[in-house]
Write a protein that holds these residues in place. Structure first.
Motif, short mmCIF file in Angstrom:
data_model
loop_
_atom_site.label_atom_id
_atom_site.label_comp_id
_atom_site.label_asym_id
_atom_site.label_seq_id
_atom_site.Cartn_x
_atom_site.Cartn_y
_atom_site.Cartn_z
N LEU A 70 0.86 -1.16 -0.07
CA LEU A 70 -0.20 0.00 0.11
C LEU A 70 0.71 1.14 0.06
N LYS A 71 0.48 2.37 -0.82
CA LYS A 71 1.08 3.37 -0.68
C LYS A 71 0.22 4.69 -0.18
N PRO A 72 0.92 5.65 0.28
CA PRO A 72 -0.07 6.77 0.50
C PRO A 72 -0.64 7.55 -0.50
N ASP A 73 -1.66 8.30 -0.42
CA ASP A 73 -2.57 9.00 -1.64
C ASP A 73 -3.06 7.84 -2.60
N THR A 74 -3.28 6.60 -2.29
CA THR A 74 -3.71 5.62 -3.26
C THR A 74 -5.25 5.92 -3.04
N LEU A 75 -5.96 5.58 -4.02
CA LEU A 75 -7.48 5.77 -3.90
C LEU A 75 -8.12 4.30 -3.56
N VAL A 76 -8.88 4.42 -2.66
CA VAL A 76 -9.59 3.31 -2.13
C VAL A 76 -11.18 3.50 -2.49
N THR A 77 -11.77 2.33 -2.97
CA THR A 77 -13.34 2.40 -3.53
C THR A 77 -13.93 1.19 -2.68
N THR A 78 -15.24 1.14 -3.15
CA THR A 78 -15.93 -0.09 -2.69
C THR A 78 -15.57 -1.23 -3.35
N SER A 79 -15.98 -2.59 -2.93
CA SER A 79 -15.27 -3.72 -3.39
C SER A 79 -16.32 -4.42 -4.36
N GLY A 80 -17.64 -4.16 -4.13
CA GLY A 80 -18.66 -4.62 -4.95
C GLY A 80 -19.09 -5.88 -4.48
N LEU A 81 -18.64 -6.53 -3.26
CA LEU A 81 -18.92 -7.73 -2.50
C LEU A 81 -19.91 -7.51 -1.46
N GLN A 82 -20.74 -6.42 -1.59
CA GLN A 82 -21.72 -6.29 -0.34
C GLN A 82 -22.96 -5.91 -1.04
N GLU A 83 -24.06 -6.42 -0.49
CA GLU A 83 -25.36 -6.17 -0.84
C GLU A 83 -25.74 -4.79 -1.03
N TYR A 84 -26.11 -4.44 -2.43
CA TYR A 84 -26.81 -3.14 -2.83
C TYR A 84 -25.60 -2.09 -3.16
N ILE A 85 -24.26 -2.59 -2.78
CA ILE A 85 -23.33 -1.49 -2.97
C ILE A 85 -22.48 -1.99 -4.26
N PRO A 86 -22.51 -1.27 -5.34
CA PRO A 86 -21.53 -1.65 -6.32
C PRO A 86 -20.19 -1.31 -6.48
N GLN A 87 -19.19 -2.05 -7.22
CA GLN A 87 -17.98 -1.62 -7.20
C GLN A 87 -17.58 -0.36 -7.62
N SER A 88 -16.44 0.11 -7.28
CA SER A 88 -15.90 1.32 -7.69
C SER A 88 -16.39 2.62 -7.20
N LEU A 89 -17.23 2.56 -6.19
CA LEU A 89 -17.67 3.83 -5.72
C LEU A 89 -16.54 4.34 -4.76
N VAL A 90 -16.16 5.85 -5.23
CA VAL A 90 -14.79 6.35 -4.56
C VAL A 90 -15.26 6.59 -3.01
N ILE A 91 -14.29 6.05 -1.90
CA ILE A 91 -14.28 6.25 -0.68
C ILE A 91 -13.61 7.34 -0.14
N GLY A 92 -12.24 7.27 -0.42
CA GLY A 92 -11.11 8.34 -0.16
C GLY A 92 -9.82 7.83 -0.50
N THR A 93 -8.72 8.61 -0.03
CA THR A 93 -7.18 8.01 -0.24
C THR A 93 -6.56 7.75 1.12
N ILE A 94 -5.74 6.91 1.03
CA ILE A 94 -4.78 6.35 1.88
C ILE A 94 -3.80 7.57 2.46
N SER A 95 -4.00 7.74 3.64
CA SER A 95 -3.12 8.91 4.22
C SER A 95 -1.97 8.16 4.95
N SER A 96 -2.19 7.12 5.99
CA SER A 96 -1.14 6.32 6.66
C SER A 96 -1.43 4.94 6.66
N ILE A 97 -0.37 4.00 6.89
CA ILE A 97 -0.34 2.90 6.85
C ILE A 97 0.20 2.19 8.06
N GLU A 98 -0.28 1.16 8.69
CA GLU A 98 0.54 0.42 9.97
C GLU A 98 0.37 -0.89 9.64
N LYS A 99 1.47 -1.26 9.81
CA LYS A 99 1.87 -2.82 9.55
C LYS A 99 3.07 -3.33 10.17
#
Length: 196
Positions: A138-167
């Motif tokens: 994962l990299k900062p500023d990368t776009l995150v979207t819906t997965s399409g694996l949830q009832e009613y919610i299609p794939q690729s709706l934009v959620i936001g961007t990664i600001s920090s990563i913890e691993k």
């Protein structure tokens, strides 16, 4: 006195016109997205917020009689998801925003197809993207979207961007903080997607 009254009246009219112009811009953005998606939707106005410091919930002026059901996604602008319908009456619905503590939505990173997980509400601290397999880069500023694996919610709706990563190398999963693309406190017009 007459001049003061006229100035006051003109200021009120200007404020109304500016408000309508802003609403028009928002509506145009949403309609452009909805045209390309070719999905049924209902445009609704935000009528209030739930008065509870522990929750992040909006009320909108459309309900069951408009075809709205629990779980449907609520979007703004060019397909930015802000939450889901969690309670519906005949003419009013309540939107649980993504930053609500009880919100969970399945998400993915389009640029790293195996980077999937769950977005959880993190109050005013943004959104928390959890349960992402540790092997995904994962990299900062990368776009995150819906997965399409949830009832009613299609794939690729934009959620936001990664600001920090913890691993940690010893963990099976990593997490990331997500910055939403819109300010949830300044939403006046939304669209509810009906066809999923």
């Amino acid at each position: 006195l007459v001049l003061k009254s006229t100035i006051h009246k003109l200021k009120n009219e200007l404020a109304t016109i500016q408000g309508l112009e802003y609403e028009n811009t928002l509506l145009r953005k949403q309609l452009n997205f909805l045209k390309t998606e070719k999905s049924a939707y209902r445009v609704a106005s935000v009528t209030g917020t739930l008065i509870d410091p522990q929750r992040n919930v909006l009320s909108i002026n459309k309900g069951a009689k408009d075809g709205i059901k629990k779980g449907m996604p609520v979007v703004v602008d060019d397909g930015v998801i802000i939450g889901t319908i969690y309670l519906v009456s005949d003419s009013v619905s309540y939107v649980m925003l993504l930053n609500d503590a009880k919100s969970n939505i399945l998400a993915r990173v389009p640029s790293a197809p195996e980077a999937k997980g769950i977005i959880k509400g993190n109050f005013s601290l943004g959104l928390l993207f959890t349960l992402i397999p540790i092997g995904q880069d994962l990299k900062p500023d990368t776009l995150v979207t819906t997965s399409g694996l949830q009832e009613y919610i299609p794939q690729s709706l934009v959620i936001g961007t990664i600001s920090s990563i913890e691993k940690k190398a010893t963990d099976l999963f990593q997490s990331a903080t997500i910055t939403p693309l819109v300010d949830y406190k300044n939403i006046s017009l939304v669209s509810v997607l009906l066809t999923y």
